[in-house]
Design a protein around this motif. Structure first.
Motif, PDB file in Angstrom:
ATOM      1  N   ILE A 112       0.876  -1.183   0.000  1.00  0.00           N
ATOM      2  CA  ILE A 112       0.000   0.000   0.000  1.00  0.00           C
ATOM      3  C   ILE A 112       0.914   1.234   0.000  1.00  0.00           C
ATOM      4  CG2 ILE A 112      -1.656   1.281   1.482  1.00  0.00           C
ATOM      5  CD1 ILE A 112      -3.101  -1.140   0.855  1.00  0.00           C
TER       6      ILE A 112
ATOM      7  N   GLY B 182      -1.809   2.514   8.093  1.00  0.00           N
ATOM      8  CA  GLY B 182      -2.360   2.812   9.419  1.00  0.00           C
ATOM      9  C   GLY B 182      -3.870   2.978   9.457  1.00  0.00           C
TER      10      GLY B 182
ATOM     11  N   ALA C 118      -4.931  -2.603   4.343  1.00  0.00           N
ATOM     12  CA  ALA C 118      -4.296  -3.845   3.873  1.00  0.00           C
ATOM     13  C   ALA C 118      -4.995  -5.053   4.493  1.00  0.00           C
ATOM     14  CB  ALA C 118      -2.807  -3.839   4.213  1.00  0.00           C
ATOM     15  N   THR C 119      -5.244  -4.976   5.803  1.00  0.00           N
ATOM     16  CA  THR C 119      -5.920  -6.091   6.477  1.00  0.00           C
ATOM     17  C   THR C 119      -7.290  -6.340   5.845  1.00  0.00           C
ATOM     18  OG1 THR C 119      -4.776  -5.559   8.527  1.00  0.00           O
ATOM     19  CG2 THR C 119      -6.739  -6.927   8.726  1.00  0.00           C
TER      20      THR C 119
ATOM     21  N   ASN D 107      10.753  -6.412   8.369  1.00  0.00           N
ATOM     22  CA  ASN D 107       9.596  -5.637   7.900  1.00  0.00           C
ATOM     23  C   ASN D 107       8.440  -5.836   8.888  1.00  0.00           C
ATOM     24  OD1 ASN D 107       7.576  -4.340   6.505  1.00  0.00           O
ATOM     25  ND2 ASN D 107       8.069  -5.266   4.520  1.00  0.00           N
TER      26      ASN D 107
ATOM     27  N   ARG E 179       5.879  -4.089   9.747  1.00  0.00           N
ATOM     28  CA  ARG E 179       4.495  -3.817   9.315  1.00  0.00           C
ATOM     29  C   ARG E 179       3.944  -4.993   8.492  1.00  0.00           C
ATOM     30  NH1 ARG E 179       1.563   0.801   9.541  1.00  0.00           N
ATOM     31  NH2 ARG E 179       2.547   2.453  10.721  1.00  0.00           N
TER      32      ARG E 179
END
Ligand SMILES: CC(C)(COP(=O)(O)OP(=O)(O)OC[C@H]1O[C@@H](n2cnc3c(N)ncnc32)[C@H](O)[C@@H]1OP(=O)(O)O)[C@@H](O)C(=O)NCCC(=O)NCCS
Length: 184
Positions: free
Chosen positions: A97, A103, A107-108, A135, A137
């Motif tokens: 993304i 945040g 993505a989830t 990574n 994130r």
């Protein structure tokens, strides 16, 4: 055009005119830190983009690497599942993304819908992903999706002056089903 809808997002096939918006999502130092310098050039992404477009025309279709868009049409990233081993129903997965859109849980949200599609419609048995072990994130995303750490491959790549470990995550169809049942 293949499309999936989530609460806040539209996941759709890439179109030839999407390249500039797609390439722009990669243009950020935080985004780029886990990629080798040569993986961050226009020709590199042009090649990836061409490969993604070719995937939309395959029959039978093995790759669903989709554009992630806001309802106003803004392209914010990509998420995809790729059937890598049909006989064993194994698919790889990846998501990226643009930095301004991190945040928000996008993505989830996108990947949950992709996983529903892969397990229910493509009859995948196992989805796996690899990411740089540093990574955090990407690892948090895998964990939000209920994926388990299969293991760490040590020092698999050298770039930006250091050796990088690779973390491999996976989730099985029955694990996804029980996590989904709990959420409902
Ligand atoms: C990996 C990547 C997609 C993760 O993006 P992300 O925005 O952190 O992930 P999510 O969309 O799941 O968002 C989770 C965050 O949104 C927050 N959030 C806000 N609203 C939310 C909501 N409605 N639902 C869920 N989470 C929400 C969460 O609390 C979490 O915040 P935190 O990071 O402060 O803990 C992103 O970092 C990226 O594209 N990186 C560059 C490319 C890359 O490395 N990709 C992985 C290759 S393997």
């Amino acid at each position: 055009m293949f499309t999936l809808q989530t609460e806040r997002l539209i996941l759709r096939d890439f179109q030839p005119g999407d390249f500039e918006a797609f390439f722009a999502t990669t243009n950020d130092p935080e985004y780029q830190q886990f990629y080798a310098e040569e993986e961050m050039t226009r020709p590199f992404w042009q090649k990836i983009f061409t490969h993604i477009l070719e995937g939309t025309a395959e029959t039978p279709r093995a790759s669903y690497q989709l554009a992630i868009c806001l309802p106003d049409g803004t392209l914010i990233g990509t998420g995809g599942v790729r059937l890598e081993d049909a006989a064993n129903q194994q698919a790889s997965f990846g998501c990226a993304i643009g930095r301004p859109f991190w945040g928000h849980g996008y993505a989830t949200e996108a990947c949950r819908t992709l996983f529903d599609f892969a397990f229910e419609q493509l009859n995948i048995h196992r989805i796996y992903a690899d990411t740089k072990a540093k990574n955090t994130r990407a690892r948090a995303l895998a964990e939000h999706l209920g994926m388990q750490l299969d293991g760490i491959l040590r020092q698999t790549q050298f770039f930006r002056g250091e050796w990088w470990d690779t973390a491999i995550y996976s989730i099985l169809k029955n694990e996804w089903k029980s996590a989904t049942d709990k959420r409902r």
